[in-house]
Design a protein around this motif. Structure first.
Motif, mmCIF file in Angstrom:
data_model
loop_
_atom_site.group_PDB
_atom_site.id
_atom_site.type_symbol
_atom_site.label_atom_id
_atom_site.label_comp_id
_atom_site.label_asym_id
_atom_site.label_seq_id
_atom_site.Cartn_x
_atom_site.Cartn_y
_atom_site.Cartn_z
ATOM 1 N N ARG A 185 0.853 -1.187 0.000
ATOM 2 C CA ARG A 185 0.000 0.000 0.000
ATOM 3 C C ARG A 185 0.885 1.231 0.000
ATOM 4 O O ARG A 185 1.946 1.245 0.641
ATOM 5 C CB ARG A 185 -0.904 0.014 1.242
ATOM 6 C CG ARG A 185 -1.886 1.168 1.291
ATOM 7 C CD ARG A 185 -2.772 1.091 2.530
ATOM 8 N NE ARG A 185 -2.009 1.286 3.758
ATOM 9 C CZ ARG A 185 -2.572 1.474 4.958
ATOM 10 N NH1 ARG A 185 -3.886 1.466 5.073
ATOM 11 N NH2 ARG A 185 -1.825 1.645 6.020
ATOM 12 N N LYS A 189 0.508 5.591 0.327
ATOM 13 C CA LYS A 189 -0.256 6.845 0.456
ATOM 14 C C LYS A 189 0.723 7.994 0.251
ATOM 15 O O LYS A 189 1.637 8.186 1.053
ATOM 16 C CB LYS A 189 -0.900 6.946 1.836
ATOM 17 C CG LYS A 189 -2.019 5.943 2.087
ATOM 18 C CD LYS A 189 -2.648 6.176 3.462
ATOM 19 C CE LYS A 189 -3.796 5.227 3.722
ATOM 20 N NZ LYS A 189 -4.403 5.452 5.065
ATOM 21 N N ASN A 190 0.540 8.729 -0.842
ATOM 22 C CA ASN A 190 1.482 9.788 -1.200
ATOM 23 C C ASN A 190 0.912 11.152 -0.819
ATOM 24 O O ASN A 190 0.031 11.691 -1.485
ATOM 25 C CB ASN A 190 1.792 9.730 -2.695
ATOM 26 C CG ASN A 190 2.956 10.647 -3.067
ATOM 27 O OD1 ASN A 190 3.248 11.614 -2.377
ATOM 28 N ND2 ASN A 190 3.632 10.326 -4.166
ATOM 29 N N PHE A 225 -3.760 16.085 -2.931
ATOM 30 C CA PHE A 225 -3.960 15.825 -1.499
ATOM 31 C C PHE A 225 -4.124 17.154 -0.758
ATOM 32 O O PHE A 225 -3.273 18.047 -0.851
ATOM 33 C CB PHE A 225 -2.771 15.058 -0.932
ATOM 34 C CG PHE A 225 -2.838 14.817 0.550
ATOM 35 C CD1 PHE A 225 -3.813 13.983 1.081
ATOM 36 C CD2 PHE A 225 -1.932 15.418 1.414
ATOM 37 C CE1 PHE A 225 -3.886 13.767 2.445
ATOM 38 C CE2 PHE A 225 -1.989 15.199 2.772
ATOM 39 C CZ PHE A 225 -2.977 14.363 3.299
#
Length: 533
Positions: free
Chosen positions: A480, A482-483, A489
């Motif tokens: 996984r 998440k950037n 974002f």
């Protein structure tokens, strides 16, 4: 050795509190549980086995002997010379008096009778180097007790022996299995906290450090002692203490101290308040269910401060074009399923059966009342989930030193700095069972995929990209990503300006459990986990 009468005095003094008073029959039940050979006396090894849940190691015995000596040696006595049962009995009698005479006129018949059989039993010399955390009792009160004539203590002991007839009525009070289990857990927890030295980073350690701190607000010095009382009487995992303030503590003054300490950390950069603040916030006693005003006030303060910090770093994000540099890292990877620990750390068959938990029979279950059925099901669920958490953390602690070594090598090879926080803790996983993982498939704690953690820090975007690539070569493709550098974002809205790349990997070194268990580093990690986790 220590006889029942002396140990009962210590039990009352150490574990009895105004919130959970210890009755005679409860103390006697625990003493009988410790007395494995039923000789009416509790050896240090018997007490240690009860406290630790296993035969003591040399280090544990050393710690316990040191703690026992410091708790029972009267002022003026030379440490390390041993103490006979008469000296110890006087100290124990004073311990009972120091923690309140209102609990009753004496111990039970079985306790006083067994104490007569114990004449003199010299203790071994004890090591001196370990210090025991102070309990927060009033030093002046302790000195006053020491000035009282010994005859008064001896008279009280005679009263205990003369009161055998009255104690016989208490013999008929039984402690059922459920109450005894709860009693044992409470007793171990309370005695553990008092007997063992403060572990670095613990609530006890925070209380010790706080004694040397100056009040965070010089205009309100009186608030300091109220915050200290909450730390010295930390609830730990005892949810029955939610909102129950320690004797003598003022909640509003403790909350005011907490706010002042947070401002001191934020505005003056004084990190010495961080540990007391952490444990004060995490104390159930400070947060009653029917009053969240104090928490809301702290949340408003945090949001206000974080907004200012976030705006500063968001400006840097724009100026350095970090979205263009790092926003696409991991974007070409596909993730088909949400990873879980039990995809790799297998539980074969039903959770309860795998961990050897005995389920109540259908026939017995049908005879229970609706309320009893709810309690039984909740207790069984609790045992299933806690068993898996311990199972998982056994692997986590056993492998952490290997993971940290590999991770550090990757990071430093590209010019970064590696920080190694401790593995995710039991209480953190337990809390998530009622929040993030409440609706997950059992075992729900398998949702914790961030158990072994490492933080990499880089000065240049190119270093981060190189580290991400090298991690894939060593650990394999991440499970996984998440950037937080992705321009889409909303950092200010989601994390108050904090950005990072979070990647989860499957760490699978080519080792069998047998090989891993033989390593001294693994054994030390497991010993530490058993004692402190």
């Amino acid at each position: 050795m220590i006889d029942f009468k002396e140990l009962a005095a210590l039990m009352r003094g150490l574990a009895g509190t105004p919130v959970t008073p210890w009755e005679d029959h409860e103390v006697r039940a625990l003493l009988k549980a410790m007395d494995s050979d039923n000789d009416g006396k509790v050896l240090l090894t018997e007490f240690g086995t009860w406290l630790f849940g296993q035969q003591m190691s040399k280090d544990e015995e050393s710690l316990l002997k040191t703690a026992e000596l410091k708790l029972t040696t009267p002022k003026g006595a030379k440490e390390g010379t041993g103490m006979n049962s008469k000296d110890s009995s006087k100290a124990a009698g004073k311990a009972v008096k120091a923690h309140g005479k209102a609990e009753g006129s004496g111990l039970t018949k079985s306790a006083s009778t067994s104490s007569k059989r114990s004449d003199t039993s010299a203790r071994d010399k004890h090591p001196q180097e370990d210090e025991v955390e102070e309990t927060g009792e009033d030093d002046e009160a302790e000195e006053d007790e020491e000035d009282e004539p010994e005859e008064e203590v001896e008279e009280e002991e005679d009263e205990v022996e003369d009161d055998e007839d009255g104690a016989e009525e208490d013999e008929d009070i039984d402690v059922d299995d459920k109450e005894f289990t709860k009693l044992s857990q409470t007793g171990r927890s309370a005695l553990w906290q008092k007997l063992m030295p403060a572990r670095e980073g613990s609530a006890q350690d925070a209380a010790v450090r706080m004694k040397t701190l100056k009040p965070p607000n010089s205009k309100r010095p009186g608030d300091h002692k109220h915050a200290l009382l909450y730390l010295q009487n930390h609830a730990g995992s005892n949810v029955e203490l939610v909102g129950i303030k320690p004797p003598g503590a003022d909640r509003q003054k403790a909350l005011r101290w907490l706010k002042d300490a947070l401002l001191r950390i934020s505005e003056a950069g004084d990190k010495s308040y961080q540990l007391p603040v952490k444990w004060l916030i995490g104390n159930y006693r400070l947060w009653p269910d029917d009053d969240d005003s104090g928490f809301v006030d702290l949340k408003h303060l945090a949001v206000e401060k974080l907004d200012a910090i976030g705006q500063k770093y968001e400006a840097q994000y724009v100026d350095r074009k970090l979205g263009m540099e790092l926003g696409s890292v991991g974007g070409d990877l596909e993730f088909k399923i949400r990873p879980r620990q039990d995809h790799y750390l297998k539980v074969i068959g039903p959770v309860a059966e795998y961990f050897g938990l005995n389920e109540i029979s259908d026939k017995a279950f049908r005879r229970l009342s609706p309320e009893e059925k709810v309690d039984v099901e909740a207790e069984h669920e609790r045992k299933q989930q806690s068993s898996f958490i311990i199972f998982l953390l056994t692997a986590v602690h056993g492998l952490d030193h290997i993971f940290q070594s590999s991770a550090k090598e990757i990071c430093e090879s590209v010019g970064g700095t590696s920080r190694a926080p401790p593995p995710k803790g039991f209480m953190r996983m337990w809390a998530k069972l009622d929040t993030d993982h409440a609706k997950a498939e059992s075992p729900r704690a398998a949702e914790n995929i961030d158990t072994n953690r490492v933080a990499w820090i880089f000065e240049e975007p190119s270093q981060l990209r190189d580290a991400f690539k090298k991690a894939m070569e060593v650990f394999g493709a991440p499970l996984r990503v998440k950037n937080g550098y992705d321009p889409n974002f909303d950092a200010m809205g989601e994390t108050k300006g904090y950005r990072n790349i979070l990647a989860n990997y499957k760490f699978s070194p080519s080792l069998t459990w047998g090989t891993l268990a033989k390593e001294s580093t693994t054994q030390a990690a497991w010993d530490n986990f058993r004692i402190f986790a």
